[in-house]
Design a protein around this motif. Structure first.
Motif, PDB file in Angstrom:
ATOM      1  N   TYR A 163       0.847  -1.201   0.000  1.00  0.00           N
ATOM      2  CA  TYR A 163       0.000   0.000   0.000  1.00  0.00           C
ATOM      3  C   TYR A 163       0.877   1.243   0.000  1.00  0.00           C
ATOM      4  CZ  TYR A 163      -3.757  -3.118   1.502  1.00  0.00           C
ATOM      5  OH  TYR A 163      -4.678  -4.122   1.571  1.00  0.00           O
TER       6      TYR A 163
ATOM      7  N   PRO B 115      -3.369   1.217   5.169  1.00  0.00           N
ATOM      8  CA  PRO B 115      -3.210   2.376   6.063  1.00  0.00           C
ATOM      9  C   PRO B 115      -4.546   2.923   6.554  1.00  0.00           C
ATOM     10  CG  PRO B 115      -2.865   3.029   3.778  1.00  0.00           C
ATOM     11  CD  PRO B 115      -3.098   1.545   3.755  1.00  0.00           C
TER      12      PRO B 115
ATOM     13  N   ARG C  62      -5.461  12.220   5.765  1.00  0.00           N
ATOM     14  CA  ARG C  62      -4.663  11.075   5.297  1.00  0.00           C
ATOM     15  C   ARG C  62      -5.466  10.223   4.318  1.00  0.00           C
ATOM     16  NH1 ARG C  62      -5.145   8.887  10.080  1.00  0.00           N
ATOM     17  NH2 ARG C  62      -5.968  10.875  10.782  1.00  0.00           N
ATOM     18  N   GLU C  63      -4.800   9.704   3.324  1.00  0.00           N
ATOM     19  CA  GLU C  63      -5.440   8.797   2.361  1.00  0.00           C
ATOM     20  C   GLU C  63      -4.471   7.685   1.982  1.00  0.00           C
ATOM     21  OE1 GLU C  63      -7.808   7.476   1.076  1.00  0.00           O
ATOM     22  OE2 GLU C  63      -9.350   8.736   1.922  1.00  0.00           O
ATOM     23  N   GLY C  64      -4.985   6.700   1.249  1.00  0.00           N
ATOM     24  CA  GLY C  64      -4.122   5.600   0.851  1.00  0.00           C
ATOM     25  C   GLY C  64      -4.684   4.844  -0.334  1.00  0.00           C
TER      26      GLY C  64
ATOM     27  N   THR D 286      -7.141   5.825   7.025  1.00  0.00           N
ATOM     28  CA  THR D 286      -7.431   7.005   6.218  1.00  0.00           C
ATOM     29  C   THR D 286      -8.482   7.855   6.948  1.00  0.00           C
ATOM     30  OG1 THR D 286      -9.110   5.781   4.991  1.00  0.00           O
ATOM     31  CG2 THR D 286      -6.907   5.826   4.061  1.00  0.00           C
TER      32      THR D 286
ATOM     33  N   SER E 197       0.539   5.291   1.419  1.00  0.00           N
ATOM     34  CA  SER E 197      -0.317   6.261   2.109  1.00  0.00           C
ATOM     35  C   SER E 197       0.212   7.673   1.858  1.00  0.00           C
ATOM     36  CB  SER E 197      -0.395   5.952   3.606  1.00  0.00           C
ATOM     37  OG  SER E 197       0.861   6.125   4.207  1.00  0.00           O
TER      38      SER E 197
END
Ligand code: MTE
Length: 308
Positions: A151, A234, A176-178, A236, A153
């Motif tokens: 992944y 991760p 936060r994103e992934g 998010t 992130s």
């Protein structure tokens, strides 16, 4: 308003990059295509559909960027105070080239591309935006992820003195994103640095943001300062804040409703309806994967109702 032909994917050549100023002219677009020998692919897309590019003034003034407030007009009003130069991106985790990179250096070797994509917000409005940037795949390749990198992130800047929304507890900052690594390295996935032929305005996520056109807009994280390669899915921001409403995958899917509204249709913001008439604007059907069905193969065997 002129109509331009919308096409799903192409890699722009230098010639097409100069077309940013002529996005509203189909003839110019076709001329450019002829010059670069892309007639066949463009010809197919012309046959597919006509869509209006969202006027720049609308795309630049109707935004979600909660670091600057919750109203759609807030980002355009308040984002000017964000200082975006110099800008560094910190790369960490499962890769051979971690470090803190100046933005320009990080993307220097990647080829510039130009893409016209639909952006479908989870709130059921959508736009069509011409982006400039690089394929995230090119940047990732140079960072040499190891086999543990399942992944990727991303994190937005945390700077409450310049981002008034971060002075409130409305979300768990920083944003936060992934993505799964195969999603991140898919050729459709962009790191955008510009839109409508100019540098990204701050409210659109300057100086660098993600654009993942087959996913709901909240995955397309703005003003990125951290990229991390990891073995585990991760956490998010939206998934953490309301897991039953916002999944990790968040692929556009007209068959899976948001718990509080239908995702079957969307309101296209294209400037064709303004003021009072916009209230009665007809909705258009939402397409699986926002129309980018070539990504379906990434999810073969997965139950997209469960993994929403
Ligand atoms: N990125 C950050 N850092 N903060 C945000 O609030 N909003 C997301 C996404 N990226 C958001 C973000 C949502 S919900 C959408 S729909 C898109 O940005 C909107 O992009 P646009 O304003 O350029 O249309």
């Amino acid at each position: 308003m002129t109509v331009i032909k919308h096409f799903n994917k192409y890699d722009a050549t230098e010639n097409q990059v100069t077309l940013a100023e002529t996005f509203y002219s189909r003839r110019a677009l076709l001329k450019g295509a002829l010059a670069t020998g892309l007639t066949a692919s463009i010809g197919q897309s012309v046959a597919k559909e006509d869509e209006l590019v969202t006027p720049k003034e609308l795309a630049f003034s109707y935004n979600n960027f909660y670091e600057f407030g919750f109203d759609k007009e807030d980002p355009a009003k308040y984002a000017d105070q964000l200082v975006t130069d110099p800008w560094a991106v910190e790369v960490s985790g499962a890769c051979e080239q971690p470090g803190k990179f100046d933005l320009a250096d990080m993307i220097a070797k990647a080829q510039t591309v130009e893409r016209i994509y639909r952006l479908r917000c989870v709130e059921a409005w959508s736009m069509v935006v011409p982006w400039q940037g690089v394929q995230l795949a090119d940047v990732i390749k140079a960072l040499k992820p190891t086999s543990d990198a399942k992944y990727v992130s991303f994190e937005t800047l945390y700077r409450p003195d310049q981002m008034p929304g971060q002075r409130t507890g409305s979300l768990d900052w920083p944003y936060r994103e992934g993505l799964r690594i195969d999603e991140a390295t898919h050729p459709l996935t962009l790191l955008a640095t510009g839109a409508y032929g100019q540098d990204l305005p701050n409210q659109m996520g300057a100086p660098i943001r993600l654009v993942v056109p087959w996913k709901y807009g909240f995955k397309s994280i703005k003003s990125i300062v951290k990229i991390h390669f990891t073995e585990n899915m991760p956490e998010t921001t939206w998934n953490q804040s309301a897991p039953n409403e916002y999944g990790f995958f968040a692929n556009v899917n007209p068959e899976v409703d948001h718990p509080r509204w239908s995702q079957a249709t969307e309101r296209r913001i294209d400037g064709s309806a303004t003021g009072f008439s916009a209230l009665f604007q007809s909705r258009i059907p939402t397409l699986p994967f926002n129309g980018y069905t070539e990504v379906a193969e990434l999810y073969r065997g997965m139950d997209l109702r469960k993994n929403y």
